[in-house]
Design a protein around this motif. Structure first.
Motif, mmCIF file in Angstrom:
data_model
loop_
_atom_site.group_PDB
_atom_site.id
_atom_site.type_symbol
_atom_site.label_atom_id
_atom_site.label_comp_id
_atom_site.label_asym_id
_atom_site.label_seq_id
_atom_site.Cartn_x
_atom_site.Cartn_y
_atom_site.Cartn_z
ATOM 1 N N LYS A 109 0.797 -1.221 0.000
ATOM 2 C CA LYS A 109 0.000 0.000 0.000
ATOM 3 C C LYS A 109 0.838 1.284 0.000
ATOM 4 O O LYS A 109 0.373 2.342 0.426
ATOM 5 C CB LYS A 109 -0.982 -0.006 1.175
ATOM 6 C CG LYS A 109 -1.961 -1.190 1.129
ATOM 7 C CD LYS A 109 -2.970 -1.129 2.264
ATOM 8 C CE LYS A 109 -3.946 -2.309 2.165
ATOM 9 N NZ LYS A 109 -4.964 -2.300 3.236
ATOM 10 N N ALA A 110 2.068 1.177 -0.483
ATOM 11 C CA ALA A 110 2.899 2.376 -0.657
ATOM 12 C C ALA A 110 2.677 2.855 -2.096
ATOM 13 O O ALA A 110 3.543 2.736 -2.966
ATOM 14 C CB ALA A 110 4.366 2.052 -0.393
ATOM 15 N N TYR A 111 1.515 3.402 -2.333
ATOM 16 C CA TYR A 111 1.082 3.671 -3.701
ATOM 17 C C TYR A 111 1.915 4.742 -4.408
ATOM 18 O O TYR A 111 2.158 4.651 -5.613
ATOM 19 C CB TYR A 111 -0.400 4.046 -3.712
ATOM 20 C CG TYR A 111 -1.283 2.944 -3.174
ATOM 21 C CD1 TYR A 111 -1.272 1.666 -3.746
ATOM 22 C CD2 TYR A 111 -2.117 3.165 -2.069
ATOM 23 C CE1 TYR A 111 -2.072 0.655 -3.248
ATOM 24 C CE2 TYR A 111 -2.927 2.155 -1.567
ATOM 25 C CZ TYR A 111 -2.895 0.900 -2.158
ATOM 26 O OH TYR A 111 -3.679 -0.108 -1.658
ATOM 27 N N ASP A 112 2.336 5.763 -3.675
ATOM 28 C CA ASP A 112 3.174 6.796 -4.299
ATOM 29 C C ASP A 112 4.456 6.180 -4.877
ATOM 30 O O ASP A 112 4.859 6.492 -6.008
ATOM 31 C CB ASP A 112 3.539 7.882 -3.289
ATOM 32 C CG ASP A 112 2.369 8.816 -3.006
ATOM 33 O OD1 ASP A 112 1.529 8.981 -3.920
ATOM 34 O OD2 ASP A 112 2.295 9.359 -1.896
ATOM 35 N N SER A 113 5.093 5.331 -4.087
ATOM 36 C CA SER A 113 6.326 4.690 -4.534
ATOM 37 C C SER A 113 6.063 3.747 -5.704
ATOM 38 O O SER A 113 6.850 3.669 -6.653
ATOM 39 C CB SER A 113 6.971 3.922 -3.374
ATOM 40 O OG SER A 113 7.360 4.797 -2.339
ATOM 41 N N ALA A 114 4.958 3.027 -5.632
ATOM 42 C CA ALA A 114 4.597 2.118 -6.723
ATOM 43 C C ALA A 114 4.385 2.893 -8.015
ATOM 44 O O ALA A 114 4.875 2.497 -9.088
ATOM 45 C CB ALA A 114 3.352 1.323 -6.361
ATOM 46 N N ILE A 115 3.675 3.999 -7.930
ATOM 47 C CA ILE A 115 3.397 4.827 -9.109
ATOM 48 C C ILE A 115 4.697 5.333 -9.737
ATOM 49 O O ILE A 115 4.867 5.305 -10.961
ATOM 50 C CB ILE A 115 2.476 5.997 -8.728
ATOM 51 C CG1 ILE A 115 1.063 5.465 -8.448
ATOM 52 C CG2 ILE A 115 2.449 7.058 -9.830
ATOM 53 C CD1 ILE A 115 0.144 6.483 -7.795
ATOM 54 N N LEU A 116 5.626 5.785 -8.899
ATOM 55 C CA LEU A 116 6.906 6.268 -9.417
ATOM 56 C C LEU A 116 7.655 5.175 -10.164
ATOM 57 O O LEU A 116 8.260 5.422 -11.216
ATOM 58 C CB LEU A 116 7.764 6.806 -8.261
ATOM 59 C CG LEU A 116 7.315 8.137 -7.647
ATOM 60 C CD1 LEU A 116 8.175 8.483 -6.444
ATOM 61 C CD2 LEU A 116 7.370 9.256 -8.692
ATOM 62 N N ARG A 117 7.624 3.956 -9.633
ATOM 63 C CA ARG A 117 8.289 2.830 -10.297
ATOM 64 C C ARG A 117 7.639 2.504 -11.640
ATOM 65 O O ARG A 117 8.317 2.297 -12.652
ATOM 66 C CB ARG A 117 8.261 1.595 -9.393
ATOM 67 C CG ARG A 117 9.152 1.694 -8.174
ATOM 68 C CD ARG A 117 10.615 1.567 -8.558
ATOM 69 N NE ARG A 117 11.473 1.623 -7.397
ATOM 70 C CZ ARG A 117 12.757 1.283 -7.397
ATOM 71 N NH1 ARG A 117 13.320 0.868 -8.505
ATOM 72 N NH2 ARG A 117 13.477 1.374 -6.293
ATOM 73 N N TYR A 118 6.330 2.443 -11.660
ATOM 74 C CA TYR A 118 5.624 2.129 -12.902
ATOM 75 C C TYR A 118 5.874 3.205 -13.967
ATOM 76 O O TYR A 118 6.101 2.892 -15.142
ATOM 77 C CB TYR A 118 4.121 2.004 -12.640
ATOM 78 C CG TYR A 118 3.731 0.859 -11.733
ATOM 79 C CD1 TYR A 118 4.410 -0.364 -11.769
ATOM 80 C CD2 TYR A 118 2.665 0.992 -10.839
ATOM 81 C CE1 TYR A 118 4.042 -1.414 -10.932
ATOM 82 C CE2 TYR A 118 2.287 -0.055 -10.004
ATOM 83 C CZ TYR A 118 2.979 -1.251 -10.051
ATOM 84 O OH TYR A 118 2.614 -2.292 -9.228
ATOM 85 N N LEU A 119 5.831 4.469 -13.555
ATOM 86 C CA LEU A 119 6.062 5.550 -14.503
ATOM 87 C C LEU A 119 7.482 5.516 -15.054
ATOM 88 O O LEU A 119 7.713 5.738 -16.252
ATOM 89 C CB LEU A 119 5.792 6.901 -13.827
ATOM 90 C CG LEU A 119 4.320 7.242 -13.562
ATOM 91 C CD1 LEU A 119 4.226 8.528 -12.737
ATOM 92 C CD2 LEU A 119 3.564 7.396 -14.881
#
Length: 242
Positions: free
Chosen positions: A183-193
């Motif tokens: 649930k560390a969504y900000d970090s996940a989003i940065l990785r995907y981007l």
């Protein structure tokens, strides 16, 4: 092996060019020739002692430089990747304009690929596996391409480059998923981007995009989720042939 035979005769030619200017180093040449024969016979322990002796007793000479190269090949054959890399880099430092530089660069790419393969088997968790070998492959390939764009050895390393890029992209995806699941969504989003921007040819790019949509929704960013969903639909829309 073709590379080994080519380098063996190349080394002979190099040393023949040394005899006129370094006749007083004949004993060192004898040590080198003996080590070279031992290497060809796969008596690696004895060959290593000989090459190291040449380097220690004849620093700065062409004889010592080519000994670094052979030590690199010796350690490469023995899967001692760190030692091989050190030896090859020493050769490049002492002989930056050698006609053997393309061969050495191809060996550096190859050994980092092999080192990366070892990481696959010996690491217990994929998301924290060391990616430095893959980064070195890309770095060495870029240097190789810049210096020797049409060299035959460069063609041999293209597959390693592709695998390294895909492996790095896969790693980014795994790390992004790790953050998402925690649930560390900000970090996940940065990785995907970062993955989508850097590795646009990744075979699973659509899957990454869909996961990014989920991450945006979970992160209370529905407008970005909608934009990403639309971008996926446009990019992966079925072709309409008349």
């Amino acid at each position: 092996m073709k590379k080994s035979g080519l380098l063996f005769f190349t080394a002979i030619m190099i040393l023949q060019g040394c005899t006129g200017e370094e006749t007083h180093r004949l004993p060192a040449q004898e040590v080198y020739y003996k080590a070279l024969m031992q290497f060809e016979e796969q008596s690696f322990k004895e060959a290593k002692i000989g090459f190291e002796k040449v380097i220690e007793e004849n620093p700065g000479t062409r004889l010592a430089t080519v000994s670094y190269l052979k030590l690199g090949d010796l350690n490469f054959a023995g899967t001692n990747w760190n030692e091989a890399e050190t030896n090859y880099q020493a050769f490049l430092t002492h002989s930056p304009n050698s006609h053997l530089t393309p061969y050495v660069l191809s060996q550096l790419i190859s050994l980092n690929y092999q080192r990366n393969v070892q990481g696959v088997f010996f690491r217990s968790r994929n998301f924290d596996r060391d990616m430095e070998p893959n980064r070195k492959i890309i770095e060495e390939y870029q240097r190789f391409f810049f210096l020797y764009a049409n060299n035959a050895y460069l063609q041999d390393t293209k597959e390693f480059l592709s695998r390294a890029q895909n492996d790095l992209a896969e790693h980014e995806f795994l790390v992004g998923n790790f953050y998402f699941e925690h649930k560390a969504y900000d970090s996940a989003i940065l990785r995907y981007l970062h993955l989508l921007k850097t590795y646009s040819q990744f075979p699973r790019v659509k899957e990454v995009g869909l996961r990014l949509v989920e991450a945006y929704k979970a992160n209370q960013q529905p407008h970005l989720a909608k934009e990403m969903q639309k971008a996926i639909e446009v990019r992966f829309a079925p072709s309409r042939n008349p």
